[in-house]
Design a protein around this motif. Sequence first.
Motif, short mmCIF file in Angstrom:
data_model
loop_
_atom_site.label_atom_id
_atom_site.label_comp_id
_atom_site.label_asym_id
_atom_site.label_seq_id
_atom_site.Cartn_x
_atom_site.Cartn_y
_atom_site.Cartn_z
N GLN A 1 0.95 -1.16 0.00
CA GLN A 1 -0.05 -0.05 -0.07
C GLN A 1 0.82 1.27 -0.15
OE1 GLN A 1 -3.23 -0.11 -0.52
NE2 GLN A 1 -3.45 2.06 -0.48
N VAL A 2 2.04 1.19 0.79
CA VAL A 2 2.75 2.42 0.89
C VAL A 2 3.44 2.74 -0.80
CG1 VAL A 2 5.04 3.32 1.56
CG2 VAL A 2 3.48 2.09 3.14
N LYS A 3 3.89 1.55 -1.24
CA LYS A 3 4.40 1.60 -2.69
C LYS A 3 3.38 2.03 -3.70
CE LYS A 3 7.84 -1.93 -1.72
NZ LYS A 3 8.28 -3.39 -2.02
N HIS A 4 2.18 1.62 -3.33
CA HIS A 4 0.99 2.03 -4.36
C HIS A 4 0.79 3.56 -4.20
CE1 HIS A 4 -2.48 1.80 -6.58
NE2 HIS A 4 -3.19 2.20 -5.77
N ILE A 5 0.57 4.13 -2.84
CA ILE A 5 0.34 5.36 -2.81
C ILE A 5 1.75 6.25 -3.14
CG2 ILE A 5 0.64 7.22 -0.91
CD1 ILE A 5 -0.99 5.38 0.84
N SER A 6 2.84 5.64 -3.19
CA SER A 6 4.09 6.35 -3.68
C SER A 6 3.80 6.68 -5.15
CB SER A 6 5.37 5.78 -3.19
OG SER A 6 6.23 6.53 -3.76
N THR A 7 3.41 5.60 -5.96
CA THR A 7 3.34 5.60 -7.31
C THR A 7 2.34 6.51 -7.93
OG1 THR A 7 4.36 3.21 -7.67
CG2 THR A 7 2.97 4.03 -9.54
N LEU A 8 1.12 6.48 -6.98
CA LEU A 8 -0.10 7.37 -7.55
C LEU A 8 0.46 8.66 -7.49
CD1 LEU A 8 -3.17 5.76 -5.82
CD2 LEU A 8 -2.28 5.81 -8.37
N TRP A 9 1.27 9.03 -6.28
CA TRP A 9 1.67 10.46 -6.09
C TRP A 9 2.67 11.03 -7.04
CZ3 TRP A 9 6.57 12.55 -5.34
CH2 TRP A 9 6.56 13.71 -4.95
N ARG A 10 3.62 9.84 -7.40
CA ARG A 10 4.57 10.40 -8.36
C ARG A 10 3.78 10.67 -9.87
NH1 ARG A 10 7.46 6.08 -8.25
NH2 ARG A 10 7.08 5.20 -10.45
N HIS A 11 3.12 10.21 -10.17
CA HIS A 11 1.97 10.29 -11.44
C HIS A 11 1.45 11.58 -11.61
CE1 HIS A 11 2.15 5.73 -12.33
NE2 HIS A 11 3.07 6.18 -12.44
N THR A 12 1.36 12.31 -10.44
CA THR A 12 0.59 13.71 -10.38
C THR A 12 1.99 14.46 -10.57
OG1 THR A 12 0.80 14.03 -7.91
CG2 THR A 12 -1.03 12.76 -8.53
#
Length: 350
Positions: free
Chosen positions: A173-184
């Motif tokens: 979940q941490v990695k998923h949040i990080s990936t979504l954040w980076r895509h912004t």
Amino acid sequence: MTPLCESNESNIVEAGSCQPSHINNLTLNERHELIMQYGYQSSSYFSLQQGVDHIGIAGVGFITFYVQQFLGSSFNIAFTNPICAIPNIPQLVALLETVTGNKTIFMAVDKNCAEQLINLGYSCNDMGLEYHLPIAEYKVEGKQMKYLRWAANMGNRGFVVKEQTWDEVDAEQVKHISTLWRHTKAVKDKELRLITRPPEYKDAWGVRKFFCYYEDELVGFVFFDPYFENNKLLGYTANILRGRKDIHPNGFLDYTLLEAMKIFKEEGLAELSLGIAPLHEIAAHPKEIKWVRMIQKLMYRYGSSLYAFQELAYHKTRYRADSTMWYQCVPPKSSSVKAAAAVLTAINVF
């Protein structure tokens, strides 16, 4: 004190003769010890990031760097102060350039380091403001702190902050949040590096990790890197702040930081760094390359597609923090055009 890459026949070091296995000459524990002694800059911990090289002298200090090639030229990109006593900076710079055969660009260094480099003939341009908070005296009071007072009360809205080790959180979940954040962000497909330290999804020496939950669901996190002087912990740098964009209100990352500050205050720490706002409030410097400053100002104003310069600066200024200018120093007799392009390439902006 043993020189590096010493020939079996003489004590002369041949420029460019060392392989990477010889360049990374200090153990991780030796670098930890040097950081605890000399790593007072709030970005000193960035020198431990993955994918970079270092060179140094045991008990004296080291420089971490990244070799970047651009249009037929190779540069060492050094992105923090050398981890050493200030008077030893020229010695380590000479060692690095002798062993690699490359000139060295220094970026995001403080005034103490910049003065040593200017004495070596380097040019010097403002790089941006680093913001830091005096933990003991810091209060979110007054009209200018209206937003932070609001953020500080997000616990009343159901947000909960926990300091946790890596095995206590949902890593995916941490990695998923990080990936979504980076895509912004402007740079979507890769992590920025060097002037920041990419996140490590594991426990790390001295790093503190705080996680924010809403209705028992992870929504964001802040990772703090330590910095030291004379074997004493000075404070932490809020290096990684990432959260879900679909959660409202979205001040929960500031809430996470403020909650962490409460713990740091109880522990007696002196300060918290918010890191650097690149190109913010840069001005003329007596040893600058003038056209570089002109390009910097244009990038700050129009370069949001490359990096969120103004957005980042605005967020940091909301803390009404103390600030210190950091600098970028370019070696003498080198192409400043190639140097600037090499820096942007190295940090993954290009």
